[in-house]
Scaffold this motif. Sequence first.
Motif, PDB file in Angstrom:
ATOM      1  N   MET A 133       0.835  -1.204   0.000  1.00 21.87           N
ATOM      2  CA  MET A 133       0.000   0.000   0.000  1.00 21.87           C
ATOM      3  C   MET A 133       0.873   1.258   0.000  1.00 21.87           C
ATOM      4  SD  MET A 133      -2.556   1.588   2.828  1.00 21.87           S
ATOM      5  CE  MET A 133      -1.176   2.400   3.609  1.00 21.87           C
ATOM      6  N   LEU A 134       1.874   1.275   0.862  1.00 21.25           N
ATOM      7  CA  LEU A 134       2.768   2.432   0.928  1.00 21.25           C
ATOM      8  C   LEU A 134       3.587   2.558  -0.355  1.00 21.25           C
ATOM      9  CD1 LEU A 134       3.933   1.912   4.606  1.00 21.25           C
ATOM     10  CD2 LEU A 134       2.465   3.770   3.774  1.00 21.25           C
ATOM     11  N   SER A 135       4.053   1.446  -0.872  1.00 19.77           N
ATOM     12  CA  SER A 135       4.844   1.444  -2.094  1.00 19.77           C
ATOM     13  C   SER A 135       4.021   1.923  -3.290  1.00 19.77           C
ATOM     14  CB  SER A 135       5.373   0.031  -2.342  1.00 19.77           C
ATOM     15  OG  SER A 135       6.142  -0.019  -3.499  1.00 19.77           O
ATOM     16  N   TYR A 136       2.760   1.581  -3.319  1.00 22.69           N
ATOM     17  CA  TYR A 136       1.870   2.000  -4.403  1.00 22.69           C
ATOM     18  C   TYR A 136       1.840   3.522  -4.537  1.00 22.69           C
ATOM     19  CZ  TYR A 136      -2.369   2.763  -7.118  1.00 22.69           C
ATOM     20  OH  TYR A 136      -3.260   3.190  -8.069  1.00 22.69           O
ATOM     21  N   GLN A 137       1.891   4.204  -3.400  1.00 23.81           N
ATOM     22  CA  GLN A 137       1.871   5.669  -3.416  1.00 23.81           C
ATOM     23  C   GLN A 137       3.124   6.239  -4.085  1.00 23.81           C
ATOM     24  OE1 GLN A 137       1.349   6.697   0.716  1.00 23.81           O
ATOM     25  NE2 GLN A 137      -0.603   5.634   0.847  1.00 23.81           N
ATOM     26  N   LYS A 138       4.184   5.454  -4.176  1.00 22.21           N
ATOM     27  CA  LYS A 138       5.445   5.935  -4.751  1.00 22.21           C
ATOM     28  C   LYS A 138       5.730   5.385  -6.147  1.00 22.21           C
ATOM     29  CE  LYS A 138       7.155   6.600  -0.150  1.00 22.21           C
ATOM     30  NZ  LYS A 138       8.067   6.248   0.893  1.00 22.21           N
ATOM     31  N   ILE A 139       5.386   4.112  -6.375  1.00 21.84           N
ATOM     32  CA  ILE A 139       5.723   3.513  -7.669  1.00 21.84           C
ATOM     33  C   ILE A 139       4.501   2.983  -8.420  1.00 21.84           C
ATOM     34  CG2 ILE A 139       8.071   2.955  -6.931  1.00 21.84           C
ATOM     35  CD1 ILE A 139       7.157  -0.026  -6.772  1.00 21.84           C
ATOM     36  N   GLY A 140       3.319   3.279  -7.920  1.00 17.90           N
ATOM     37  CA  GLY A 140       2.102   2.873  -8.616  1.00 17.90           C
ATOM     38  C   GLY A 140       1.930   1.368  -8.678  1.00 17.90           C
ATOM     39  N   THR A 141       1.349   0.925  -9.775  1.00 22.07           N
ATOM     40  CA  THR A 141       1.011  -0.494  -9.884  1.00 22.07           C
ATOM     41  C   THR A 141       2.229  -1.415  -9.963  1.00 22.07           C
ATOM     42  OG1 THR A 141       0.816  -0.324 -12.296  1.00 22.07           O
ATOM     43  CG2 THR A 141      -1.211  -0.008 -10.995  1.00 22.07           C
ATOM     44  N   SER A 142       3.414  -0.878 -10.149  1.00 21.07           N
ATOM     45  CA  SER A 142       4.621  -1.721 -10.153  1.00 21.07           C
ATOM     46  C   SER A 142       4.795  -2.454  -8.831  1.00 21.07           C
ATOM     47  CB  SER A 142       5.860  -0.876 -10.451  1.00 21.07           C
ATOM     48  OG  SER A 142       5.778  -0.347 -11.762  1.00 21.07           O
ATOM     49  N   THR A 143       4.174  -1.946  -7.768  1.00 20.39           N
ATOM     50  CA  THR A 143       4.291  -2.602  -6.461  1.00 20.39           C
ATOM     51  C   THR A 143       3.689  -4.005  -6.461  1.00 20.39           C
ATOM     52  OG1 THR A 143       4.052  -2.246  -4.082  1.00 20.39           O
ATOM     53  CG2 THR A 143       2.128  -1.768  -5.437  1.00 20.39           C
ATOM     54  N   ILE A 144       2.850  -4.301  -7.421  1.00 22.89           N
ATOM     55  CA  ILE A 144       2.236  -5.630  -7.478  1.00 22.89           C
ATOM     56  C   ILE A 144       3.282  -6.729  -7.673  1.00 22.89           C
ATOM     57  CG2 ILE A 144       1.766  -5.782  -9.962  1.00 22.89           C
ATOM     58  CD1 ILE A 144      -1.086  -6.734  -9.105  1.00 22.89           C
ATOM     59  N   GLN A 145       4.464  -6.364  -8.168  1.00 18.93           N
ATOM     60  CA  GLN A 145       5.527  -7.348  -8.382  1.00 18.93           C
ATOM     61  C   GLN A 145       6.268  -7.702  -7.099  1.00 18.93           C
ATOM     62  OE1 GLN A 145       8.062  -6.563 -11.752  1.00 18.93           O
ATOM     63  NE2 GLN A 145       6.390  -5.524 -12.814  1.00 18.93           N
ATOM     64  N   SER A 146       5.997  -6.991  -6.007  1.00 19.77           N
ATOM     65  CA  SER A 146       6.664  -7.286  -4.736  1.00 19.77           C
ATOM     66  C   SER A 146       5.900  -8.354  -3.977  1.00 19.77           C
ATOM     67  CB  SER A 146       6.728  -6.036  -3.861  1.00 19.77           C
ATOM     68  OG  SER A 146       7.072  -6.403  -2.539  1.00 19.77           O
ATOM     69  N   ARG A 147       6.641  -9.316  -3.478  1.00 20.48           N
ATOM     70  CA  ARG A 147       6.043 -10.349  -2.627  1.00 20.48           C
ATOM     71  C   ARG A 147       6.628 -10.244  -1.225  1.00 20.48           C
ATOM     72  NH1 ARG A 147       6.759 -15.786  -4.465  1.00 20.48           N
ATOM     73  NH2 ARG A 147       8.845 -15.164  -5.098  1.00 20.48           N
ATOM     74  N   SER A 148       6.785  -9.004  -0.761  1.00 27.14           N
ATOM     75  CA  SER A 148       7.289  -8.747   0.586  1.00 27.14           C
ATOM     76  C   SER A 148       6.437  -9.508   1.596  1.00 27.14           C
ATOM     77  CB  SER A 148       7.237  -7.252   0.852  1.00 27.14           C
ATOM     78  OG  SER A 148       7.850  -6.946   2.061  1.00 27.14           O
ATOM     79  N   THR A 149       7.084 -10.050   2.628  1.00 29.40           N
ATOM     80  CA  THR A 149       6.367 -10.907   3.565  1.00 29.40           C
ATOM     81  C   THR A 149       6.937 -10.761   4.977  1.00 29.40           C
ATOM     82  OG1 THR A 149       5.701 -13.218   3.968  1.00 29.40           O
ATOM     83  CG2 THR A 149       7.880 -12.886   3.011  1.00 29.40           C
ATOM     84  N   GLY A 150       6.138 -11.115   5.962  1.00 25.86           N
ATOM     85  CA  GLY A 150       6.581 -11.081   7.352  1.00 25.86           C
ATOM     86  C   GLY A 150       5.959 -12.224   8.139  1.00 25.86           C
ATOM     87  N   ALA A 175      12.881   0.471  -1.789  1.00 26.07           N
ATOM     88  CA  ALA A 175      12.000  -0.446  -1.064  1.00 26.07           C
ATOM     89  C   ALA A 175      12.476  -0.637   0.368  1.00 26.07           C
ATOM     90  CB  ALA A 175      11.933  -1.787  -1.787  1.00 26.07           C
ATOM     91  N   VAL A 176      13.788  -0.716   0.559  1.00 29.11           N
ATOM     92  CA  VAL A 176      14.340  -0.850   1.917  1.00 29.11           C
ATOM     93  C   VAL A 176      13.987   0.382   2.743  1.00 29.11           C
ATOM     94  CG1 VAL A 176      16.505  -0.883   3.223  1.00 29.11           C
ATOM     95  CG2 VAL A 176      16.160  -2.477   1.333  1.00 29.11           C
ATOM     96  N   LYS A 177      14.138   1.551   2.148  1.00 24.55           N
ATOM     97  CA  LYS A 177      13.790   2.791   2.850  1.00 24.55           C
ATOM     98  C   LYS A 177      12.311   2.794   3.213  1.00 24.55           C
ATOM     99  CE  LYS A 177      17.370   5.633   0.709  1.00 24.55           C
ATOM    100  NZ  LYS A 177      17.638   6.704  -0.285  1.00 24.55           N
ATOM    101  N   ASP A 178      11.454   2.409   2.267  1.00 27.76           N
ATOM    102  CA  ASP A 178      10.011   2.377   2.538  1.00 27.76           C
ATOM    103  C   ASP A 178       9.680   1.402   3.663  1.00 27.76           C
ATOM    104  OD1 ASP A 178       9.714   4.152   0.413  1.00 27.76           O
ATOM    105  OD2 ASP A 178       8.947   2.628  -0.982  1.00 27.76           O
ATOM    106  N   GLY A 179      10.227   0.197   3.592  1.00 27.81           N
ATOM    107  CA  GLY A 179       9.936  -0.822   4.598  1.00 27.81           C
ATOM    108  C   GLY A 179      10.427  -0.430   5.975  1.00 27.81           C
ATOM    109  N   TRP A 180      11.625   0.156   6.043  1.00 25.65           N
ATOM    110  CA  TRP A 180      12.163   0.558   7.338  1.00 25.65           C
ATOM    111  C   TRP A 180      11.503   1.853   7.822  1.00 25.65           C
ATOM    112  CZ3 TRP A 180      14.541  -1.533  11.273  1.00 25.65           C
ATOM    113  CH2 TRP A 180      14.944  -0.696  12.308  1.00 25.65           C
ATOM    114  N   ASP A 181      11.569   2.903   7.011  1.00 23.62           N
ATOM    115  CA  ASP A 181      11.136   4.233   7.445  1.00 23.62           C
ATOM    116  C   ASP A 181       9.637   4.323   7.722  1.00 23.62           C
ATOM    117  OD1 ASP A 181      13.784   4.912   6.977  1.00 23.62           O
ATOM    118  OD2 ASP A 181      13.359   6.120   5.186  1.00 23.62           O
TER     119      ASP A 181
END
Length: 182
Positions: free
Chosen positions: A110-127, A144-150
Motif C-alpha cells: 500500500m505504501l509502495s503504491y503511493q510511490k511507484i504505482g502499480t509496479s508494487t504488485i511485483q513485490s512479494r514482501s512478507t513477514g 524499497a528498503v527505505k520504505d519498509g524501514w522508514d
Amino acid sequence: MPGIDESRPFIPVRIAVLTVSDTRGLDEDRSGNTLVERIEKAGHILADRKIVRDEVELIQAELKAWIANDEVDVVISTGGTGVTGRDVTPEAFEALYEKSIPGFGELFRMLSYQKIGTSTIQSRSTGGVAGGTYLFALPGSTGAVKDGWDDILVHQLDYRFMPCNFVELFDRLQEHQKRTKS
C-alpha cells in the motif's frame, strides 16, 4: 493518535540483515548498507549480516541459524521477493513461519503504491514469526528498503511506539510452546 510515548524507555532490538543476491558482495550491497545504517541510527544492534544466493536451502539455513540464536530478535532481508524464476525469498521464509504477519506485506505494498504505482504488485514482501524471531523480507531496491524501514519497521520495532508494537510482544511469541508442554 499513533506515535512515540516518551514516558517509555527505548529498548534496542538485535537485528540480523540478510541480503539475497546472486551477484552482490558487501561492497555493492547498497540496499543492505542502507538498512544497516538505518538500524544503527535508530539505536538498534546489528546482530549479524550475511549475503546468500537466491536458493531456498541457503536462505533457510541462514534463517534457521538466526532463529536458533538467542542474540537475534529480528531478521530483515532484502532481495529475492520478485516474480522471476530466481526470486525465492518468500518461499524460503514462509515455509518456516509459525505465524504469518500478512499485514506487513499488505501495508508495504500500500505504501509502495503511493510511490511507484502499480509496479508494487511485483513485490512479494512478507513477514512472520518463527521460534520467537520476527522475519521480514523486503525487495532488493534501496527505495524499497527505505520504505519498509522508514514507514513500517522503525515504528513497530520501537517499544515506545503506541498504541502497540512488535517489541512488547517478544515475551509472548512462543506461548504456544508453553501450552503444548503442560
